[in-house]
Design a protein around this motif. Structure first.
Motif, PDB file in Angstrom:
ATOM      1  N   ASP A   8       0.818  -1.220   0.000  1.00 52.50           N
ATOM      2  CA  ASP A   8       0.000   0.000   0.000  1.00 52.50           C
ATOM      3  C   ASP A   8       0.846   1.260   0.000  1.00 52.50           C
ATOM      4  OD1 ASP A   8      -1.239  -1.026   3.289  1.00 52.50           O
ATOM      5  OD2 ASP A   8       0.779  -0.934   2.469  1.00 52.50           O
ATOM      6  N   THR A   9       2.171   1.112  -0.236  1.00 51.94           N
ATOM      7  CA  THR A   9       2.989   2.314  -0.388  1.00 51.94           C
ATOM      8  C   THR A   9       3.954   2.153  -1.545  1.00 51.94           C
ATOM      9  OG1 THR A   9       4.721   3.681   0.617  1.00 51.94           O
ATOM     10  CG2 THR A   9       4.524   1.452   1.420  1.00 51.94           C
ATOM     11  N   ARG A  10       4.299   3.269  -2.162  1.00 53.75           N
ATOM     12  CA  ARG A  10       5.293   3.252  -3.240  1.00 53.75           C
ATOM     13  C   ARG A  10       6.644   3.757  -2.749  1.00 53.75           C
ATOM     14  NH1 ARG A  10       1.608   4.682  -8.529  1.00 53.75           N
ATOM     15  NH2 ARG A  10       3.205   3.574  -9.683  1.00 53.75           N
ATOM     16  N   SER A  11       6.713   4.085  -1.455  1.00 53.60           N
ATOM     17  CA  SER A  11       8.020   4.490  -0.922  1.00 53.60           C
ATOM     18  C   SER A  11       8.188   3.902   0.478  1.00 53.60           C
ATOM     19  CB  SER A  11       8.138   6.012  -0.895  1.00 53.60           C
ATOM     20  OG  SER A  11       6.965   6.578  -0.358  1.00 53.60           O
ATOM     21  N   PRO A  12       8.403   2.582   0.518  1.00 54.51           N
ATOM     22  CA  PRO A  12       8.555   1.925   1.819  1.00 54.51           C
ATOM     23  C   PRO A  12       9.820   2.395   2.529  1.00 54.51           C
ATOM     24  CG  PRO A  12       9.185   0.435   0.064  1.00 54.51           C
ATOM     25  CD  PRO A  12       8.649   1.664  -0.597  1.00 54.51           C
ATOM     26  N   LYS A  13       9.731   2.520   3.847  1.00 48.68           N
ATOM     27  CA  LYS A  13      10.894   2.957   4.601  1.00 48.68           C
ATOM     28  C   LYS A  13      11.773   1.784   4.989  1.00 48.68           C
ATOM     29  CE  LYS A  13       9.581   7.345   5.099  1.00 48.68           C
ATOM     30  NZ  LYS A  13       8.487   7.352   4.103  1.00 48.68           N
ATOM     31  N   SER A  14      11.281   0.555   4.787  1.00 51.97           N
ATOM     32  CA  SER A  14      12.059  -0.609   5.194  1.00 51.97           C
ATOM     33  C   SER A  14      11.586  -1.833   4.443  1.00 51.97           C
ATOM     34  CB  SER A  14      11.908  -0.844   6.697  1.00 51.97           C
ATOM     35  OG  SER A  14      10.556  -1.087   7.013  1.00 51.97           O
ATOM     36  N   GLY A  15      12.410  -2.857   4.428  1.00 51.50           N
ATOM     37  CA  GLY A  15      12.045  -4.147   3.860  1.00 51.50           C
ATOM     38  C   GLY A  15      11.819  -5.143   4.981  1.00 51.50           C
ATOM     39  N   TRP A  16      11.190  -6.281   4.667  1.00 58.81           N
ATOM     40  CA  TRP A  16      10.882  -7.226   5.735  1.00 58.81           C
ATOM     41  C   TRP A  16      12.143  -7.905   6.269  1.00 58.81           C
ATOM     42  CZ3 TRP A  16      11.244 -12.671   5.369  1.00 58.81           C
ATOM     43  CH2 TRP A  16      11.435 -13.189   4.082  1.00 58.81           C
ATOM     44  N   GLY A  17      13.192  -7.959   5.467  1.00 60.78           N
ATOM     45  CA  GLY A  17      14.469  -8.481   5.943  1.00 60.78           C
ATOM     46  C   GLY A  17      15.155  -7.502   6.881  1.00 60.78           C
ATOM     47  N   GLY A  18      14.950  -6.214   6.625  1.00 64.28           N
ATOM     48  CA  GLY A  18      15.486  -5.196   7.519  1.00 64.28           C
ATOM     49  C   GLY A  18      14.776  -5.252   8.858  1.00 64.28           C
ATOM     50  N   GLY A  67      30.518  -5.268  13.594  1.00 70.86           N
ATOM     51  CA  GLY A  67      30.316  -4.108  12.730  1.00 70.86           C
ATOM     52  C   GLY A  67      29.690  -4.500  11.406  1.00 70.86           C
ATOM     53  N   VAL A  68      29.605  -5.810  11.152  1.00 69.16           N
ATOM     54  CA  VAL A  68      29.038  -6.271   9.886  1.00 69.16           C
ATOM     55  C   VAL A  68      27.546  -6.510  10.080  1.00 69.16           C
ATOM     56  CG1 VAL A  68      29.134  -8.028   8.076  1.00 69.16           C
ATOM     57  CG2 VAL A  68      31.221  -7.381   9.299  1.00 69.16           C
ATOM     58  N   SER A  69      26.773  -5.991   9.165  1.00 69.78           N
ATOM     59  CA  SER A  69      25.319  -6.142   9.239  1.00 69.78           C
ATOM     60  C   SER A  69      24.911  -7.612   9.213  1.00 69.78           C
ATOM     61  CB  SER A  69      24.692  -5.425   8.038  1.00 69.78           C
ATOM     62  OG  SER A  69      23.308  -5.655   7.999  1.00 69.78           O
ATOM     63  N   MET A  70      23.758  -7.924   9.813  1.00 68.07           N
ATOM     64  CA  MET A  70      23.180  -9.273   9.706  1.00 68.07           C
ATOM     65  C   MET A  70      22.823  -9.539   8.248  1.00 68.07           C
ATOM     66  SD  MET A  70      19.616 -10.649  11.410  1.00 68.07           S
ATOM     67  CE  MET A  70      18.409 -11.426  10.328  1.00 68.07           C
ATOM     68  N   ASN A  71      22.620  -8.450   7.495  1.00 71.43           N
ATOM     69  CA  ASN A  71      22.112  -8.576   6.130  1.00 71.43           C
ATOM     70  C   ASN A  71      23.199  -8.280   5.109  1.00 71.43           C
ATOM     71  OD1 ASN A  71      19.690  -9.080   7.367  1.00 71.43           O
ATOM     72  ND2 ASN A  71      18.783  -7.100   6.889  1.00 71.43           N
ATOM     73  N   ILE A  72      23.583  -9.321   4.373  1.00 69.75           N
ATOM     74  CA  ILE A  72      24.669  -9.207   3.407  1.00 69.75           C
ATOM     75  C   ILE A  72      24.103  -9.343   1.999  1.00 69.75           C
ATOM     76  CG2 ILE A  72      26.767 -10.357   2.561  1.00 69.75           C
ATOM     77  CD1 ILE A  72      27.275 -11.117   5.556  1.00 69.75           C
ATOM     78  N   SER A  73      24.527  -8.448   1.111  1.00 73.04           N
ATOM     79  CA  SER A  73      24.009  -8.479  -0.255  1.00 73.04           C
ATOM     80  C   SER A  73      25.138  -8.712  -1.247  1.00 73.04           C
ATOM     81  CB  SER A  73      23.312  -7.162  -0.583  1.00 73.04           C
ATOM     82  OG  SER A  73      23.042  -7.092  -1.972  1.00 73.04           O
ATOM     83  N   LEU A  74      24.861  -9.555  -2.224  1.00 72.59           N
ATOM     84  CA  LEU A  74      25.813  -9.751  -3.315  1.00 72.59           C
ATOM     85  C   LEU A  74      25.360  -8.988  -4.539  1.00 72.59           C
ATOM     86  CD1 LEU A  74      28.080 -11.342  -2.328  1.00 72.59           C
ATOM     87  CD2 LEU A  74      26.055 -12.439  -1.446  1.00 72.59           C
ATOM     88  N   VAL A 134      16.020  -2.798  -0.920  1.00 74.93           N
ATOM     89  CA  VAL A 134      15.043  -2.444   0.113  1.00 74.93           C
ATOM     90  C   VAL A 134      14.797  -3.612   1.061  1.00 74.93           C
ATOM     91  CG1 VAL A 134      12.588  -1.913   0.472  1.00 74.93           C
ATOM     92  CG2 VAL A 134      13.922  -0.628  -1.199  1.00 74.93           C
ATOM     93  N   PHE A 135      14.799  -4.839   0.541  1.00 74.47           N
ATOM     94  CA  PHE A 135      14.506  -6.031   1.346  1.00 74.47           C
ATOM     95  C   PHE A 135      15.291  -6.027   2.653  1.00 74.47           C
ATOM     96  CE2 PHE A 135      13.853 -10.165   2.846  1.00 74.47           C
ATOM     97  CZ  PHE A 135      15.005 -10.944   2.816  1.00 74.47           C
ATOM     98  N   GLN A 136      16.603  -5.732   2.559  1.00 77.08           N
ATOM     99  CA  GLN A 136      17.457  -5.896   3.725  1.00 77.08           C
ATOM    100  C   GLN A 136      17.662  -4.606   4.527  1.00 77.08           C
ATOM    101  OE1 GLN A 136      20.855  -7.600   1.511  1.00 77.08           O
ATOM    102  NE2 GLN A 136      20.572  -9.450   2.717  1.00 77.08           N
ATOM    103  N   SER A 137      16.947  -3.552   4.164  1.00 74.30           N
ATOM    104  CA  SER A 137      17.185  -2.257   4.805  1.00 74.30           C
ATOM    105  C   SER A 137      16.083  -1.889   5.780  1.00 74.30           C
ATOM    106  CB  SER A 137      17.272  -1.151   3.743  1.00 74.30           C
ATOM    107  OG  SER A 137      18.146  -1.510   2.718  1.00 74.30           O
ATOM    108  N   SER A 138      16.456  -1.091   6.749  1.00 73.13           N
ATOM    109  CA  SER A 138      15.450  -0.487   7.613  1.00 73.13           C
ATOM    110  C   SER A 138      16.079   0.792   8.154  1.00 73.13           C
ATOM    111  CB  SER A 138      15.065  -1.417   8.759  1.00 73.13           C
ATOM    112  OG  SER A 138      16.048  -1.377   9.782  1.00 73.13           O
TER     113      SER A 138
END
Lengths: 460, 60
Positions: A163-173, A187-194, A199-203
């Motif tokens: 219901d939004t076109r500008s989500p502030k976070s992803g469900w992985g975040g 210091g390393v995030s739980m969420n690693i991207s290759l 957006v998925f991994q951000s919050s």
């Protein structure tokens, strides 16, 4: 900050983490009670998202095989229909007796399915609420924003917020926010991207550690004697005090990034080397190889939970589906190699790989290819998956069917929320906290229910 | 300009950081210039150092 607000927020935060932790402790207790002689399995889990960008034509991936259903499929898809010789049937029919097959170019995924290590979710897509064609035609249905747009649907799949076109976070975040206390200091995030920022991994609080496949993390020459003069200059600049907010942020983010890179590099150097084959010319394999390395480095980074993001592009087959079979072949090969590596590490029950894609594609051809649609099929791979089954409802593939909103754009019968709720629960999110990860879940599943959302995962 | 590090730094400050270069950055750049024996390389190491500073990236 007003005292009441502080108390309110502090207690909310502690309720959040206590509930997540309590479910972890419960899982641990269950493990030790049922396996008294064995050492308890390391309490570690990882989710690996394989994002197929562009919209995978997934009704040419998971295809009907039995006579009547196949004929219906062939009629609807016309020139795009695969011949039976291009399909590999599954040995077991669906509970309702219908037979399904996999595109024959995916032997690795086929074997994983047959051995109970992979499952499919049929006709799953973004929904604001259970939706019908009648509701759409009457104009009363509430629909995901930007329904057939790549950018919007990719955001919806990654955020769980259609219901939004500008989500502030992803469900992985949001998952990482919940598990922040479970993972140790790092210091390393739980969420690693290759595949870069996503957006998925951000919050608001969780950032993504992005690295390119095959590269050693961290600055190449950091702490090398040859770099000393340059490093000293950089360090004195970064250690200075700044008053301007942007300058302060620039400096702290840069320092964090440098430290995180060094930490990851060090964690990799003390990790068990990965003894597995990954095809160099397969870019999905190369990303998944890095995922395996990231998993092997988990202790050095104090991780009990991790997510990884892998992306394969090029699925937007408007003009021709000719490239599709070889793309599926590459995808399947990469998944096979990944799963073999994980099995080699004895971690099959702790790692779950799941697919996502913008949308499925129109059943009817547009000439040589297919266009943007809605519901499609996804797959999940891992030892904790209740494999060899198709979850959700595999639809009737006929133009003009009850689910057809036009041109064979099928209204999803399972929502992305239900799909991801299974993965979140498996990761250890308690039912009480499910809505923190997937805010719209209540529209599709009552967390207080005794049943699981789909039955996809072994929720121990 | 290569003879006088301060003149070089002022010039680069004008070009790259709009006169906003901080004392810390200035000091770091000066050290690198003085530590660089090869004259042709002096400008390069000065610029290298300036572009890592927040004053370079943050436009005010």
């Amino acid at each position: 900050m007003k005292r009441r607000r502080f108390i309110g927020e502090a207690s909310c935060a502690s309720v959040g983490s206590i509930s997540a932790l309590s479910s972890i402790f419960n899982l641990r207790l269950t493990g030790s009670l049922s396996a008294a002689e064995d050492l308890p399995e390391e309490d570690y889990k990882a989710l690996v998202c394989v994002f197929l960008a562009g919209g995978n034509d997934s009704f040419n991936m998971l295809v009907p095989y039995g006579a009547e259903a196949y004929d219906q499929y062939a009629s609807a898809r016309g020139s795009l229909a695969l011949r039976p010789s291009e399909l590999t049937a599954f040995s077991q029919a669906l509970p309702d007796g219908r037979q399904l097959a996999l595109n024959k170019n995916m032997p690795e995924l086929w074997s994983l399915y047959e051995s109970g290590k992979a499952a499919f979710i049929a006709n799953v897509g973004t929904l604001l609420e259970a939706t019908t064609v009648a509701g759409i035609q009457a104009g009363t249905a509430k629909l995901p924003l930007g329904l057939f747009s790549h950018s919007d649907q990719q955001l919806h799949w990654q955020s769980g917020l259609p219901d939004t076109r500008s989500p502030k976070s992803g469900w992985g975040g949001r998952l990482a926010d919940l598990f922040a206390d479970l993972n140790g200091v790092s210091g390393v995030s739980m969420n690693i991207s290759l595949a870069g920022m996503n957006v998925f991994q951000s919050s608001g609080t969780t950032s993504v550690f992005a690295k390119s496949p095959g590269s050693i993390p961290g600055l190449k020459n950091w702490n090398q004697p040859s770099y000393r003069a340059r490093q000293s200059a950089i360090e004195s600049i970064l250690d200075a005090q700044y008053r301007n907010v942007f300058e302060k942020t620039f400096v702290s983010r840069t320092k964090e990034a440098i430290a995180a890179g060094e930490e990851y590099k060090a964690a990799l150097s003390i990790a068990e080397p990965v003894n597995a084959t990954f095809t160099q010319t397969n870019p999905i394999s190369m990303q998944l190889k890095d995922v395996v390395e990231g998993i092997s480095a988990r202790s050095g980074m104090n991780k009990k939970r991790q997510t990884f993001f892998v992306l394969a592009g090029g699925w937007d087959h408007h003009s021709s589906l000719d490239p599709h079979p070889s793309m599926l072949a590459q995808l399947s090969q990469a998944i096979g190699e990944f799963q073999a590596a994980i099995a080699g590490m004895g971690m099959e029950d702790q790692v779950t790989l799941f697919s996502s894609s913008d949308f499925g594609r129109t059943l009817s051809p547009n000439g040589g290819g297919s266009d943007h649609a809605w519901g499609g099929n996804q797959f999940v791979v891992g030892g904790a998956v209740r494999g060899g089954q198709v979850f959700g409802e595999y639809p009737e593939l006929a133009l003009g069917s009850l689910l057809d909103s036009g041109r064979g754009r099928l209204v999803p019968t399972t929502s992305v929320d239900q799909y991801f709720a299974e993965l979140a629960l498996w990761m250890g999110v308690s039912k009480a906290n499910l809505a923190q990860v997937l805010p719209n879940i209540g529209r599709f599943y009552a967390p207080e229910s005794q049943d699981p959302p789909l039955g996809l995962m072994n929720l121990g | 300009m290569l003879q006088s590090p301060d003149t070089l730094i002022d010039h680069l400050d004008n070009l790259l950081t709009y006169g906003q270069m901080s004392a810390v950055t200035r000091e770091a750049v000066k050290e690198r210039i003085l530590g660089e024996a090869v004259e042709a390389e002096k400008v390069k190491v000065a610029v290298q150092t300036i572009v890592t500073s927040p004053e370079f990236s943050v436009l005010r």
